[in-house]
Design an enzyme around this catalytic site. Structure first.
Site, short mmCIF file in Angstrom:
data_model
loop_
_atom_site.label_atom_id
_atom_site.label_comp_id
_atom_site.label_asym_id
_atom_site.label_seq_id
_atom_site.Cartn_x
_atom_site.Cartn_y
_atom_site.Cartn_z
N HIS A 1 0.89 -1.26 -0.02
CA HIS A 1 0.09 -0.01 -0.09
C HIS A 1 0.86 1.31 -0.02
O HIS A 1 1.69 1.50 -0.95
CB HIS A 1 -0.88 0.02 1.13
CG HIS A 1 -2.02 0.75 1.53
ND1 HIS A 1 -2.23 1.70 0.31
CD2 HIS A 1 -2.99 1.31 2.35
CE1 HIS A 1 -3.34 2.44 0.64
NE2 HIS A 1 -3.87 2.19 1.81
N HIS B 1 -2.46 -2.33 -9.59
CA HIS B 1 -3.38 -1.66 -8.68
C HIS B 1 -4.60 -2.56 -8.70
O HIS B 1 -5.07 -2.98 -9.53
CB HIS B 1 -3.85 -0.33 -9.03
CG HIS B 1 -4.45 0.45 -8.20
ND1 HIS B 1 -5.48 0.44 -7.76
CD2 HIS B 1 -3.73 1.42 -7.23
CE1 HIS B 1 -6.10 1.41 -6.92
NE2 HIS B 1 -4.99 2.02 -6.52
N ASP C 1 2.73 5.58 -6.75
CA ASP C 1 3.83 5.28 -6.15
C ASP C 1 5.18 5.26 -6.92
O ASP C 1 6.07 5.15 -6.39
CB ASP C 1 3.70 4.06 -5.14
CG ASP C 1 2.91 4.50 -4.03
OD1 ASP C 1 1.89 3.47 -3.85
OD2 ASP C 1 2.58 5.50 -3.20
C1 SDX Z 1 -1.34 2.12 -3.35
O1 SDX Z 1 -6.22 0.67 -3.16
C2 SDX Z 1 -5.64 2.00 -3.43
O2 SDX Z 1 -6.50 2.69 -3.92
C3 SDX Z 1 -4.29 2.24 -3.19
C4 SDX Z 1 -3.53 3.44 -3.36
C5 SDX Z 1 -4.24 4.69 -2.65
O3 SDX Z 1 -4.17 5.63 -3.40
O4 SDX Z 1 -4.74 4.33 -1.63
O5 SDX Z 1 -3.86 3.62 -4.76
C6 SDX Z 1 -2.00 3.49 -3.10
O6 SDX Z 1 -1.46 1.36 -2.51
C7 SDX Z 1 -1.04 1.80 -4.48
C8 SDX Z 1 -0.33 0.46 -4.88
C9 SDX Z 1 1.10 0.50 -4.28
N1 SDX Z 1 1.59 -1.16 -4.11
C10 SDX Z 1 2.45 -1.40 -5.17
O7 SDX Z 1 2.83 -0.88 -5.80
C11 SDX Z 1 3.02 -2.73 -4.47
C12 SDX Z 1 3.20 -3.82 -5.87
N2 SDX Z 1 1.81 -3.92 -6.34
C13 SDX Z 1 1.23 -5.31 -5.81
O8 SDX Z 1 1.58 -5.71 -4.55
C14 SDX Z 1 -0.27 -5.26 -6.35
O9 SDX Z 1 -0.34 -5.02 -7.59
C15 SDX Z 1 -1.27 -4.62 -5.61
C16 SDX Z 1 -1.19 -5.13 -4.02
C17 SDX Z 1 -1.29 -3.12 -5.77
C18 SDX Z 1 -2.53 -5.13 -5.96
O10 SDX Z 1 -2.77 -6.26 -5.58
P1 SDX Z 1 -4.15 -7.13 -6.07
O11 SDX Z 1 -5.26 -6.31 -6.64
O12 SDX Z 1 -4.40 -8.14 -4.98
O13 SDX Z 1 -3.70 -7.91 -7.32
P2 SDX Z 1 -2.99 -9.26 -7.38
O14 SDX Z 1 -1.84 -9.42 -6.19
O15 SDX Z 1 -3.97 -10.58 -7.20
O16 SDX Z 1 -2.23 -9.15 -8.74
C19 SDX Z 1 -3.07 -9.94 -9.83
C20 SDX Z 1 -1.76 -10.53 -10.60
C21 SDX Z 1 -1.25 -11.71 -9.80
O17 SDX Z 1 -0.60 -12.77 -10.80
P3 SDX Z 1 -1.42 -13.92 -10.94
O18 SDX Z 1 -1.61 -14.57 -9.67
O19 SDX Z 1 -2.60 -13.66 -11.57
O20 SDX Z 1 -0.57 -14.93 -11.86
O21 SDX Z 1 -0.71 -10.04 -11.04
C22 SDX Z 1 0.41 -10.13 -10.41
C23 SDX Z 1 0.11 -11.06 -9.10
O22 SDX Z 1 1.09 -11.48 -8.86
N3 SDX Z 1 0.98 -8.57 -9.86
C24 SDX Z 1 2.18 -8.34 -9.93
C25 SDX Z 1 2.28 -7.18 -9.41
N4 SDX Z 1 1.21 -6.87 -9.01
C26 SDX Z 1 0.38 -7.93 -9.31
N5 SDX Z 1 3.22 -9.00 -10.38
C27 SDX Z 1 4.39 -8.58 -10.44
N6 SDX Z 1 4.68 -7.08 -9.87
C28 SDX Z 1 3.59 -6.58 -9.32
N7 SDX Z 1 3.63 -5.34 -8.98
#
Ligand code: SDX
Length: 429
Positions: free
Chosen positions: A265, A306, A364
Site C-alpha cells: 500500500h 493496482h 507510487d
Molecule cells: C497504493 O487501493 C488503493 O487505492 C491504493 C492506493 C491509494 O491511493 O490508496 O492507490 C495506493 O497502495 C498503490 C499500490 C502500491 N503497491 C505497490 O506498488 C506494490 C506492488 N503491487 C502489488 O503488490 C499489487 O499490484 C497490489 C497490491 C497493488 C494489487 O494487488 P491485487 O489487486 O491483490 O492484485 P494481485 O496481487 O491479485 O495481482 C494480480 C496478478 C497476480 O498474478 P497471477 O496470480 O494472476 O498470476 O498480478 C500479479 C500478481 O502476482 N501482480 C504483480 C504485481 N502486481 C500484481 N506481479 C509483479 N509485480 C507486481 N507489482
C-alpha cells in the site's frame, strides 16, 4: 436507489430476491444485507467484489483510469487547485469561494502548532526509529491532548478534529524528520503556504532560514493533492472500521497510518526506491522482470499494479510530469534513477505478463524520485503519503459518522475443528 432485483437460487431453498442499487456512476451493487435471513454469508476475502459503504467523496473508474474528487477530475485539481482547496472540497463537498477559502486557510494556519509537551513524547523513540513508527505513536498520542473535541457525535467536535489533523500533520511529519536528524524542531510559520511551511519546517534550522523554492513548494503541494484520497483503499477502510466502533478521530487516523505503512500500500513509494537501488543498472532489468513474473519468488515490481486501475493510474501520469518539472528546475539532467524507472516502465509495458494482468505504474512509481530530488529521505516517503492522505481519511470518517452507521463486524467461513471435549493433560498422547 433500488429499481432492479437479483434472484439467488439456492438448491432446496426458496429463491432469494436481492435489490440491485445504482449510484451516480460506476458499477451497480447487489444489496446482500437480507442474506443473513437465509443463514448464509457472502464470502469475499480481500473484498475483491464487495462495496463496503455508500460514499460521495471519490469515484474511481479503473478501466478508464478516471479519478474524481466530488466530481472533479484529479488532473484538473492538480493543475488548477491547491492542496488546501482540495481539502476543503473533500471535507465539505464543494470547492470553496474566495471568502470560504481565505477563512479555511486562516483556520488551518491557526492550528498548525502542536502542544509543546508533545515534543517530550518523541524522546521515548530511538533516533533511528522508522519515521512511520514514530508517526503512528505521535498521531495516536494526540488523543491525549485534545479532550475538548473527542465527542464523535458532536458535529462541531468532528469539524475541529478534522481541521486539527489537516493542520498538524505537516508539523508532526517535520518533527519526526528533525528528531531523526538530531536537529531542533522548527515551529510552523503563518506567513507561508501549507507546502512552503512544510518544507520550511523540514529543511530550515534556527541558524539559517532559507527562502523556499516556489517550484519545489508547488511540486510538494501537487504531490499532496495526488495522495489526498482514493475511495475505499486499505487504509481508508481501516479508518472507517476503527471509526465504526466509536474510537476518537486521532486513534482512527493512527490506525490508518499503520495500515498505509505496508509495502503493498503506501509503503510502496519507499519500496520503489529500494527496488531501483537493488536493480542498480538497466542491464539488470530483465533479471528483475523475470523475478517479478516468477511465482516462486515473492519479489513484485514495486509501484506497479493496482486493485482498481486496470489502465494507467491518472495520478502516475501527473506525477511523471511533475517529476520532469522538478528535475528540470533543479538542473538535474539524466537522473540515473529516473532513467532506470523509465526504462523499467518501457520494458514492463511491452511484456505480455504485465499486459495480460493490466499492471501499470501506480501513484507510487514516480513519487519517490520527486521526493528524493526535493531532498526528502526515502524513509520519510510514506510519512508524506500519510500527511497528504489524512484529509481523505478524516473526510470518510466524517461522512460515515454524519449518517446512521453500524459497527463493522464481518463474519467468516469456519473450517476449524468441530466441537470436542478437553482431554486431561495426563491422558493426552
Ligand atoms: C497504493 O487501493 C488503493 O487505492 C491504493 C492506493 C491509494 O491511493 O490508496 O492507490 C495506493 O497502495 C498503490 C499500490 C502500491 N503497491 C505497490 O506498488 C506494490 C506492488 N503491487 C502489488 O503488490 C499489487 O499490484 C497490489 C497490491 C497493488 C494489487 O494487488 P491485487 O489487486 O491483490 O492484485 P494481485 O496481487 O491479485 O495481482 C494480480 C496478478 C497476480 O498474478 P497471477 O496470480 O494472476 O498470476 O498480478 C500479479 C500478481 O502476482 N501482480 C504483480 C504485481 N502486481 C500484481 N506481479 C509483479 N509485480 C507486481 N507489482
Amino acid at each position: 436507489m433500488a429499481d432492479k432485483k437479483a434472484q439467488l437460487i439456492i438448491e432446496g431453498a426458496a429463491p432469494v430476491e436481492l435489490p440491485i442499487l445504482t449510484g451516480t456512476v460506476g458499477p451497480e451493487v447487489i444489496d446482500v444485507r437480507s442474506l443473513t435471513s437465509t443463514g448464509r454469508f457472502t464470502f469475499d476475502p480481500g473484498f475483491m467484489s464487495t462495496a463496503s459503504c455508500e460514499s460521495q467523496i471519490t469515484y474511481i473508474d479503473g478501466d478508464q483510469g478516471i479519478l474524481l474528487h466530488r466530481g472533479y477530475p484529479i488532473e484538473q485539481l492538480a493543475e488548477q487547485s491547491d492542496y488546501l482547496e482540495t481539502c476543503y472540497l473533500l471535507l465539505n463537498g464543494e470547492l470553496p469561494t474566495a471568502e470560504e477559502k481565505a477563512k479555511f486557510v486562516s483556520t488551518v494556519k491557526n492550528h498548525t502548532m502542536v502542544h509543546e509537551q508533545l515534543k517530550t513524547f518523541f524522546n521515548g523513540f530511538r533516533r533511528d526509529a522508522h519515521p512511520m513508527a514514530v508517526m503512528c505513536g505521535v498521531v495516536g498520542a494526540l488523543s491525549a491532548f485534545y479532550h475538548d473535541s473527542l465527542d464523535i457525535n458532536n458535529p462541531q467536535h468532528r469539524e475541529i478534529s478534522a481541521v486539527r489533523l489537516v493542520a498538524k500533520m505537516p508539523t508532526l511529519a517535520a518533527m519526526v524528520y528533525k528528531y531523526s536528524m538530531g536537529q531542533p524542531m522548527m515551529y510552523p510559520r503563518n506567513d507561508l503556504t501549507y507546502a512552503e511551511n512544510f518544507l520550511h519546517m523540514m529543511f530550515n534550522t534556527p541558524c539559517e532560514i532559507k527562502p523556499i523554492s516556489p517550484v519545489l513548494a508547488k511540486a510538494m503541494d501537487k504531490i499532496f493533492i495526488l495522495h489526498a484520497d482514493h475511495e475505499q483503499n486499505a487504509s481508508t477502510s481501516t479508518v472507517r472500521l476503527a471509526g465504526s466502533s466509536g474510537a476518537n478521530p486521532f486513534a482512527c487516523i493512527a490506525a490508518g497510518i499503520a495500515a498505509l505503512w505496508g509495502p503493498a500500500h503506501g509503503g510502496a513509494n519507499e519500496a520503489v526506491l529500494t527496488m531501483l537501488d537493488e536493480i542498480g543498472d538497466v542491464s539488470n532489468i530483465d533479471t528483475f522482470i523475470a523475478k517479478a513474473k516468477d511465482k516462486n519468488d515473492p519479489f513484485k515490481l514495486m509501484g506497479f499494479g493496482h486493485r482498481v486501475y486496470k489502465n494507467r493510474d491518472p495520478r502516475a501520469t501527473v506525477m511523471k510530469q511533475t517529476c520532469d518539472e522538478v528535475l528540470k528546475e533543479l538542473g538535474i539532467k539524466n537522473d540515473p534513477q529516473l532513467e532506470l524507472a523509465m526504462r523499467l516502465e518501457e520494458i514492463a509495458l511491452t511484456d505480455p505478463y504485465f499486459i495480460e494482468r493490466s499492471l501499470y505504474p501506480n501513484v507510487d512509481f514516480y513519487s519517490g524520485i520527486i521526493l528524493k530530488a526535493i531532498g526528502i529521505p526515502t524513509s520519510m516517503f510514506t510519512v508524506i503519503f500519510a500527511l497528504a492522505r489524512t484529509v481523505g481519511w478524516i473526510s470518510h470518517w466524517k461522512e460515515m459518522l454524519s449518517s446512521p452507521y453500524k459497527i463493522g463486524r464481518p463474519r467468516q467461513l469456519y473450517t476449524g475443528k468441530p466441537s470436542r471435549d478437553v482431554v486431561k493433560l495426563e491422558d493426552r498422547k
